[in-house]
Design a protein around this motif. Structure first.
Motif, mmCIF file in Angstrom:
data_model
loop_
_atom_site.group_PDB
_atom_site.id
_atom_site.type_symbol
_atom_site.label_atom_id
_atom_site.label_comp_id
_atom_site.label_asym_id
_atom_site.label_seq_id
_atom_site.Cartn_x
_atom_site.Cartn_y
_atom_site.Cartn_z
ATOM 1 N N VAL A 182 0.712 -1.267 0.129
ATOM 2 C CA VAL A 182 0.039 -0.032 0.006
ATOM 3 C C VAL A 182 0.938 1.334 -0.101
ATOM 4 C CG1 VAL A 182 -1.821 1.345 1.037
ATOM 5 C CG2 VAL A 182 -2.011 -1.166 1.329
ATOM 6 N N ALA B 156 -2.124 6.840 -2.009
ATOM 7 C CA ALA B 156 -2.935 6.850 -3.555
ATOM 8 C C ALA B 156 -3.252 8.210 -3.928
ATOM 9 C CB ALA B 156 -4.364 6.035 -3.399
ATOM 10 N N GLU C 151 -8.668 6.499 -0.837
ATOM 11 C CA GLU C 151 -8.378 5.298 -1.361
ATOM 12 C C GLU C 151 -7.340 4.374 -0.783
ATOM 13 O OE1 GLU C 151 -7.445 5.426 -5.696
ATOM 14 O OE2 GLU C 151 -6.898 3.306 -5.935
ATOM 15 N N THR C 152 -6.213 5.281 -0.122
ATOM 16 C CA THR C 152 -5.297 4.675 0.623
ATOM 17 C C THR C 152 -6.092 3.739 1.949
ATOM 18 O OG1 THR C 152 -3.968 6.450 0.285
ATOM 19 C CG2 THR C 152 -3.291 4.913 1.877
ATOM 20 N N TYR D 16 -9.164 2.748 1.978
ATOM 21 C CA TYR D 16 -9.535 1.335 1.404
ATOM 22 C C TYR D 16 -8.668 0.363 1.109
ATOM 23 C CZ TYR D 16 -11.832 -0.985 -3.029
ATOM 24 O OH TYR D 16 -12.546 -1.797 -3.452
ATOM 25 N N ASN D 17 -7.427 0.802 0.688
ATOM 26 C CA ASN D 17 -6.381 -0.194 0.621
ATOM 27 C C ASN D 17 -6.136 -0.692 1.861
ATOM 28 O OD1 ASN D 17 -6.593 -0.519 -2.343
ATOM 29 N ND2 ASN D 17 -5.117 1.485 -2.365
ATOM 30 N N ALA E 271 -8.256 -3.573 2.955
ATOM 31 C CA ALA E 271 -8.154 -4.764 2.292
ATOM 32 C C ALA E 271 -6.866 -5.475 2.666
ATOM 33 C CB ALA E 271 -8.002 -4.421 0.686
ATOM 34 N N ALA E 272 -5.956 -4.641 2.923
ATOM 35 C CA ALA E 272 -4.461 -5.262 3.468
ATOM 36 C C ALA E 272 -4.755 -5.786 4.720
ATOM 37 C CB ALA E 272 -3.659 -4.290 3.623
ATOM 38 N N VAL F 159 -2.503 -4.622 -3.047
ATOM 39 C CA VAL F 159 -2.900 -3.768 -4.165
ATOM 40 C C VAL F 159 -2.686 -4.097 -5.616
ATOM 41 C CG1 VAL F 159 -2.520 -1.150 -4.909
ATOM 42 C CG2 VAL F 159 -2.462 -1.827 -2.499
ATOM 43 N N THR G 66 -6.391 0.236 -9.126
ATOM 44 C CA THR G 66 -6.514 1.584 -8.821
ATOM 45 C C THR G 66 -7.774 2.294 -9.243
ATOM 46 O OG1 THR G 66 -5.414 3.690 -9.019
ATOM 47 C CG2 THR G 66 -5.115 2.083 -11.072
ATOM 48 N N LYS H 28 -0.438 2.716 -9.149
ATOM 49 C CA LYS H 28 -1.053 2.813 -7.954
ATOM 50 C C LYS H 28 -1.458 4.045 -7.503
ATOM 51 C CE LYS H 28 1.712 -1.057 -6.037
ATOM 52 N NZ LYS H 28 2.443 -1.531 -4.852
ATOM 53 N N SER I 261 -0.913 -7.819 -11.048
ATOM 54 C CA SER I 261 -2.433 -7.299 -11.356
ATOM 55 C C SER I 261 -3.160 -8.356 -12.026
ATOM 56 C CB SER I 261 -2.280 -6.024 -11.626
ATOM 57 O OG SER I 261 -1.817 -5.739 -13.029
#
Ligand code: SF4
Ligand code: SF4
Length: 442
Positions: A17, A20, A146-147, A149-150, A153-154, A160, A163, A222, A425
């Motif tokens: 991450v 973003a 967005e960071t 959000y990531n 997820a992390a 990641v 994007t 990213k 990706s």
């Protein structure tokens, strides 16, 4: 959600991450800090970009989850979601995702650049970051939505690989979607129905603070917030394509020192010693002779307002500031300006309304929504630059001919360095692993 701070930091690092919203600062470093406030930057002030808005509307619980995780990791007592008051849909979605009062929404006016960290921290907390400092100097960690959000997820072990981007401007259907990292600009524009003009130019990351693409086959990274397509003959394109020596030559002869660039500079009105009209004087001197004036550029955030909005002569004070900063660095001259910061009495009245900026830029006809769409994107090939972060490039851990799965690490942070891990990706065969990673689907 219950990850310990060390574990969360490890997971963020493992997931690759990075910030973003800008330069791509590796997020695991921020997660290791101690702070009082964590601010989610949802200001999204770049004209025509809507990806943060769409993300807050469509994944508010992920943004809030990431914010809470970072609050736990940093020991912050309060989380603040910075969102423009005009984005009622995002505010409603975030409000519904909140269940405690240790996180609040701070509404921002619709001005540019409300997402600048110095401005956002002041607006949300009343604290002024010291000159040349970072938000942490006043007990604050700031992350783009967005960071966050990531980060959420992390924490679940998901790296990641995508994007969020907006594709807007002279395209058939402005749209926001999650693109695989490494997708080409060309393919992303096709997903917006293609350009509506034969000869087009593409701003990557925004008109004000992004750059003009010189290769449409270049990949999304990213940190990319979107692509703005404009006709190649648009005045903005002509101005940005002006060679740098010409920008400075015309500035030398035509600047009448009216100081409007300074009077409308958001860093100046916030109380910092940024005075682009004085920097313009340095254009008439050698780097040594201009060093005194160059000092007035050191705290410039490169927002572009002076060049693209304020100057009545259409000169290039922002670019003069860019040059001044380079000269100061090359000569190893340390900034020695005023350390006290006090907002200008006109701070609140000299903000630049986004709508007015959009009109001045000549892009009002492109000011349209770019709704989120779930798109099934299966690129034949992705290109992953090894440097998508602040710090050093990642080191490949795959070789040509290797078969990789989507989400598999393909490049690692060099030992002891500031960097970010990189993941495939898409699944496929590695075709290149030198300078960049190229993967082709099977
Ligand atoms: S606004 Fe333009 S003309 Fe006026 S001082 Fe700044 S650069 Fe010079
Ligand atoms: S780009 Fe211009 S307006 Fe923006 S901070 Fe720098 S000097 Fe100020």
């Amino acid at each position: 959600m219950g990850a310990s701070s060390a574990t969360l930091q490890d997971r963020i690092r493992a997931a690759g991450v990075v910030g973003a919203g800008g330069a791509g600062f590796p997020t695991h470093v921020k997660a290791g800090a101690r702070a009082e406030f964590v601010i989610a930057n949802g200001a999204e002030c770049e004209p025509l970009l809507h990806k943060d808005f769409e993300l807050m509307v469509h994944a508010p619980e992920r943004v809030v989850a990431g914010l809470r995780l970072l609050m736990q990791a940093t020991g912050a007592r309060q989380g603040i979601l910075g969102v423009k008051a005009k984005n009622a849909g995002a505010i409603a979605a975030l409000t519904a995702a909140l269940d405690d009062d240790d996180v609040r929404i701070h509404t921002l006016g619709d001005f540019y650049p409300s997402g600048d960290e110095y401005i956002l921290v002041y607006e949300a907390t009343g604290r002024l970051i010291p000159p040349q400092g970072i938000p942490l100097d006043v007990g604050v960690v700031v992350n783009n939505v967005e960071t966050l959000y990531n980060i959420a997820a992390a924490a679940e072990g998901r790296p990641v690989t995508g994007t969020w981007i907006t594709v807007a401007g002279a395209v058939a259907r402005p749209v926001t979607f999650v693109a695989p990292v490494g997708l080409s600009y060309r393919e992303a524009i096709d997903l917006a129905g293609g350009a509506t003009t034969r000869d087009c130019a593409v701003f990557v990351g925004g008109i004000m603070m992004g750059s003009l693409a010189d290769d449409l086959d270049a990949p999304l990274t990213k940190t990319c917030a979107g692509l703005i397509v404009l006709p190649a003959v648009h005045e903005l394109v002509r101005r940005v394509r002006q060679p740098e020596p010409a920008m400075h030559r015309i500035g030398r002869s035509a600047c009448d020192q009216c100081s409007l660039c300074t009077e409308l500079c958001p860093r100046y009105t916030l109380g910092y010693e940024v005075e682009p009209h004085r920097v313009m004087r340095s254009l008439s001197f050698t780097p040594k002779g201009g060093a005194m004036w160059n000092q007035f550029a050191a705290l410039c955030c490169a927002c572009g307002l002076c060049t693209l909005y304020a100057c009545p002569e259409a000169l290039y004070p922002k670019e003069a500031c860019d040059r001044a900063k380079q000269d100061l660095k090359a000569q190893e001259i340390r900034w020695s300006g005023r350390r006290e910061v006090e907002p200008h009495p006109m701070y609140e009245y000299r903000r630049t309304p986004l709508a007015q900026l959009i009109r001045r830029l000549g892009i009002a006809e492109y000011d349209r929504p770019a709704p989120f769409a779930t798109v099934d994107i299966r690129p034949r090939r992705v290109v992953l630059p090894l440097q998508q972060n602040l710090g050093v490039p990642a080191e490949p851990v795959v070789a040509p001919g290797d078969r990789v799965a989507a989400g598999q690490p393909v490049a690692e942070i060099p030992a002891g360095a500031l960097g970010a891990r990189l993941h495939a990706s898409i699944g496929g065969i590695v075709r290149e692993a030198d300078g960049r990673i190229v993967i082709e689907s099977e």
